[in-house]
Design a protein around this motif. Structure first.
Motif, PDB file in Angstrom:
ATOM      1  N   THR A   1       0.847  -1.189   0.000  1.00 24.98           N
ATOM      2  CA  THR A   1       0.000   0.000   0.000  1.00 24.98           C
ATOM      3  C   THR A   1       0.882   1.239   0.000  1.00 24.98           C
ATOM      4  O   THR A   1       1.885   1.297   0.711  1.00 24.98           O
ATOM      5  CB  THR A   1      -0.908   0.001   1.244  1.00 24.98           C
ATOM      6  OG1 THR A   1      -1.691  -1.190   1.222  1.00 24.98           O
ATOM      7  CG2 THR A   1      -1.814   1.205   1.279  1.00 24.98           C
ATOM      8  N   VAL A   2       0.487   2.221  -0.800  1.00 22.43           N
ATOM      9  CA  VAL A   2       1.214   3.491  -0.861  1.00 22.43           C
ATOM     10  C   VAL A   2       0.212   4.644  -0.873  1.00 22.43           C
ATOM     11  O   VAL A   2      -0.943   4.470  -1.252  1.00 22.43           O
ATOM     12  CB  VAL A   2       2.136   3.588  -2.100  1.00 22.43           C
ATOM     13  CG1 VAL A   2       3.185   2.489  -2.112  1.00 22.43           C
ATOM     14  CG2 VAL A   2       1.342   3.578  -3.383  1.00 22.43           C
ATOM     15  N   ASN A   3       0.680   5.783  -0.442  1.00 22.68           N
ATOM     16  CA  ASN A   3      -0.142   6.984  -0.580  1.00 22.68           C
ATOM     17  C   ASN A   3       0.666   8.116  -1.189  1.00 22.68           C
ATOM     18  O   ASN A   3       0.232   9.251  -1.185  1.00 22.68           O
ATOM     19  CB  ASN A   3      -0.773   7.394   0.750  1.00 22.68           C
ATOM     20  CG  ASN A   3       0.241   7.773   1.788  1.00 22.68           C
ATOM     21  OD1 ASN A   3       1.439   7.791   1.527  1.00 22.68           O
ATOM     22  ND2 ASN A   3      -0.216   8.083   2.980  1.00 22.68           N
ATOM     23  N   ALA A   4       1.833   7.792  -1.740  1.00 24.31           N
ATOM     24  CA  ALA A   4       2.661   8.791  -2.401  1.00 24.31           C
ATOM     25  C   ALA A   4       2.840   8.390  -3.862  1.00 24.31           C
ATOM     26  O   ALA A   4       3.766   7.684  -4.222  1.00 24.31           O
ATOM     27  CB  ALA A   4       4.007   8.930  -1.697  1.00 24.31           C
ATOM     28  N   VAL A   5       1.887   8.825  -4.676  1.00 24.73           N
ATOM     29  CA  VAL A   5       1.895   8.581  -6.122  1.00 24.73           C
ATOM     30  C   VAL A   5       1.577   9.918  -6.777  1.00 24.73           C
ATOM     31  O   VAL A   5       0.702  10.645  -6.313  1.00 24.73           O
ATOM     32  CB  VAL A   5       0.804   7.559  -6.528  1.00 24.73           C
ATOM     33  CG1 VAL A   5       0.747   7.398  -8.042  1.00 24.73           C
ATOM     34  CG2 VAL A   5       1.030   6.225  -5.861  1.00 24.73           C
ATOM     35  N   MET A   6       2.288  10.222  -7.840  1.00 20.84           N
ATOM     36  CA  MET A   6       1.952  11.456  -8.556  1.00 20.84           C
ATOM     37  C   MET A   6       2.208  11.307 -10.036  1.00 20.84           C
ATOM     38  O   MET A   6       3.064  10.527 -10.461  1.00 20.84           O
ATOM     39  CB  MET A   6       2.727  12.653  -8.011  1.00 20.84           C
ATOM     40  CG  MET A   6       4.216  12.604  -8.243  1.00 20.84           C
ATOM     41  SD  MET A   6       5.073  14.093  -7.714  1.00 20.84           S
ATOM     42  CE  MET A   6       5.164  14.984  -9.244  1.00 20.84           C
ATOM     43  N   SER A   7       1.429  12.042 -10.804  1.00 25.37           N
ATOM     44  CA  SER A   7       1.672  12.157 -12.233  1.00 25.37           C
ATOM     45  C   SER A   7       2.947  12.964 -12.397  1.00 25.37           C
ATOM     46  O   SER A   7       3.087  14.049 -11.825  1.00 25.37           O
ATOM     47  CB  SER A   7       0.488  12.873 -12.879  1.00 25.37           C
ATOM     48  OG  SER A   7       0.800  13.200 -14.204  1.00 25.37           O
ATOM     49  N   LEU A   8       3.881  12.439 -13.149  1.00 28.81           N
ATOM     50  CA  LEU A   8       5.177  13.093 -13.300  1.00 28.81           C
ATOM     51  C   LEU A   8       5.276  13.853 -14.617  1.00 28.81           C
ATOM     52  O   LEU A   8       5.825  14.944 -14.674  1.00 28.81           O
ATOM     53  CB  LEU A   8       6.290  12.043 -13.189  1.00 28.81           C
ATOM     54  CG  LEU A   8       7.721  12.523 -13.288  1.00 28.81           C
ATOM     55  CD1 LEU A   8       8.040  13.503 -12.162  1.00 28.81           C
ATOM     56  CD2 LEU A   8       8.672  11.332 -13.226  1.00 28.81           C
ATOM     57  N   SER A   9       4.704  13.257 -15.679  1.00 31.97           N
ATOM     58  CA  SER A   9       4.880  13.848 -16.995  1.00 31.97           C
ATOM     59  C   SER A   9       3.772  13.364 -17.926  1.00 31.97           C
ATOM     60  O   SER A   9       3.298  12.237 -17.792  1.00 31.97           O
ATOM     61  CB  SER A   9       6.243  13.420 -17.555  1.00 31.97           C
ATOM     62  OG  SER A   9       6.398  13.751 -18.906  1.00 31.97           O
ATOM     63  N   LEU A  10       3.370  14.213 -18.855  1.00 33.74           N
ATOM     64  CA  LEU A  10       2.442  13.804 -19.913  1.00 33.74           C
ATOM     65  C   LEU A  10       3.181  13.366 -21.168  1.00 33.74           C
ATOM     66  O   LEU A  10       2.688  12.540 -21.928  1.00 33.74           O
ATOM     67  CB  LEU A  10       1.488  14.950 -20.270  1.00 33.74           C
ATOM     68  CG  LEU A  10       0.440  15.289 -19.222  1.00 33.74           C
ATOM     69  CD1 LEU A  10      -0.367  16.502 -19.662  1.00 33.74           C
ATOM     70  CD2 LEU A  10      -0.467  14.103 -18.984  1.00 33.74           C
ATOM     71  N   ARG A  11       4.361  13.954 -21.438  1.00 30.54           N
ATOM     72  CA  ARG A  11       5.158  13.603 -22.601  1.00 30.54           C
ATOM     73  C   ARG A  11       6.565  13.293 -22.163  1.00 30.54           C
ATOM     74  O   ARG A  11       7.339  14.239 -21.946  1.00 30.54           O
ATOM     75  CB  ARG A  11       5.145  14.737 -23.614  1.00 30.54           C
ATOM     76  CG  ARG A  11       3.834  14.845 -24.354  1.00 30.54           C
ATOM     77  CD  ARG A  11       3.851  15.916 -25.393  1.00 30.54           C
ATOM     78  NE  ARG A  11       4.025  17.215 -24.775  1.00 30.54           N
ATOM     79  CZ  ARG A  11       3.074  18.125 -24.544  1.00 30.54           C
ATOM     80  NH1 ARG A  11       1.976  17.989 -24.908  1.00 30.54           N
ATOM     81  NH2 ARG A  11       3.270  19.236 -23.957  1.00 30.54           N
ATOM     82  N   PRO A  12       6.913  12.049 -21.973  1.00 31.26           N
ATOM     83  CA  PRO A  12       6.067  10.863 -22.111  1.00 31.26           C
ATOM     84  C   PRO A  12       5.217  10.677 -20.850  1.00 31.26           C
ATOM     85  O   PRO A  12       5.560  11.206 -19.785  1.00 31.26           O
ATOM     86  CB  PRO A  12       7.067   9.713 -22.239  1.00 31.26           C
ATOM     87  CG  PRO A  12       8.231  10.169 -21.414  1.00 31.26           C
ATOM     88  CD  PRO A  12       8.292  11.682 -21.618  1.00 31.26           C
ATOM     89  N   PRO A  13       4.137   9.901 -20.949  1.00 31.69           N
ATOM     90  CA  PRO A  13       3.339   9.610 -19.754  1.00 31.69           C
ATOM     91  C   PRO A  13       4.211   8.917 -18.706  1.00 31.69           C
ATOM     92  O   PRO A  13       4.862   7.906 -19.005  1.00 31.69           O
ATOM     93  CB  PRO A  13       2.236   8.682 -20.266  1.00 31.69           C
ATOM     94  CG  PRO A  13       2.171   8.938 -21.739  1.00 31.69           C
ATOM     95  CD  PRO A  13       3.572   9.282 -22.153  1.00 31.69           C
ATOM     96  N   ALA A  14       4.240   9.473 -17.491  1.00 37.27           N
ATOM     97  CA  ALA A  14       5.090   8.909 -16.441  1.00 37.27           C
ATOM     98  C   ALA A  14       4.473   9.162 -15.070  1.00 37.27           C
ATOM     99  O   ALA A  14       3.774  10.156 -14.871  1.00 37.27           O
ATOM    100  CB  ALA A  14       6.489   9.507 -16.503  1.00 37.27           C
ATOM    101  N   LEU A  15       4.733   8.237 -14.162  1.00 37.30           N
ATOM    102  CA  LEU A  15       4.304   8.346 -12.769  1.00 37.30           C
ATOM    103  C   LEU A  15       5.524   8.287 -11.864  1.00 37.30           C
ATOM    104  O   LEU A  15       6.569   7.747 -12.236  1.00 37.30           O
ATOM    105  CB  LEU A  15       3.368   7.193 -12.396  1.00 37.30           C
ATOM    106  CG  LEU A  15       2.007   7.162 -13.065  1.00 37.30           C
ATOM    107  CD1 LEU A  15       1.276   5.869 -12.717  1.00 37.30           C
ATOM    108  CD2 LEU A  15       1.185   8.362 -12.637  1.00 37.30           C
TER     109      LEU A  15
END
Length: 167
Positions: free
Chosen positions: A44-58
């Motif tokens: 289980t994690v609660n530290a996730v974020m969208s990092l980039s759209l180009r390229p798609p990254a988390l």
């Protein structure tokens, strides 16, 4: 100042005061999964974020002591599984116990060689792009190679409780 010098410096804020403060930061609940030599692993994690759209990254943050982190780095891939309200019980299941116990009675399917939880409202499979150790956690950046999403509202943690957003 380096991470090592920060770790050895006396804390400026007590752990208890910091924990109280950060539990007031509403955050989503997800399970990071990977494939290990003995089968699927996850936590289980609660530290996730969208990092980039180009390229798609988390970007995910995993405890440096985590068995899941070891397998994410060894396999080179991971999945982020966002937990909807009706699957909130999985947050506790993937936070405790052995790897085998975590997947007991949990439906999952491999996507690009990575276990994806059937109950997830959002799932993304990522190839590890880079990782960096920060204090007692390791940040792992991943390029998204597959994703699916539906409209079920996510489970959110706030002040030690679980809450449903929307719906």
């Amino acid at each position: 100042m380096t991470t090592e010098s920060l770790l050895s410096a006396p804390p400026r804020v007590s752990g208890e005061a910091f924990r109280h403060a950060v539990t007031r930061l509403a955050t989503g609940v997800a399970v990071v999964t990977a494939t290990g030599p003995d089968g699927p692993v996850g936590c289980t994690v609660n530290a996730v974020m969208s990092l980039s759209l180009r390229p798609p990254a988390l970007l995910v943050s995993l405890s440096t002591e985590s068995r899941t982190l070891d397998q994410v780095l060894a396999s080179g891939s991971f999945a982020v599984n966002v937990l909807p309200w009706n699957a909130r019980h999985l947050a506790r299941q993937f936070a405790t116990g052995s790897a085998a116990q975590r997947f007991t009675d949990v439906s999952w399917q491999p996507q690009h060689g990575v276990p994806v939880l059937a109950a997830a409202s959002v799932a993304a499979v990522c190839d590890v792009s880079s990782s960096v150790r920060m204090f007692d956690h390791t940040l792992v950046a991943g390029a998204v190679t597959w994703t699916r999403a539906d409209d079920r509202p996510p489970t959110v943690l706030y002040a030690g409780g679980q809450y449903q957003v929307g719906g």
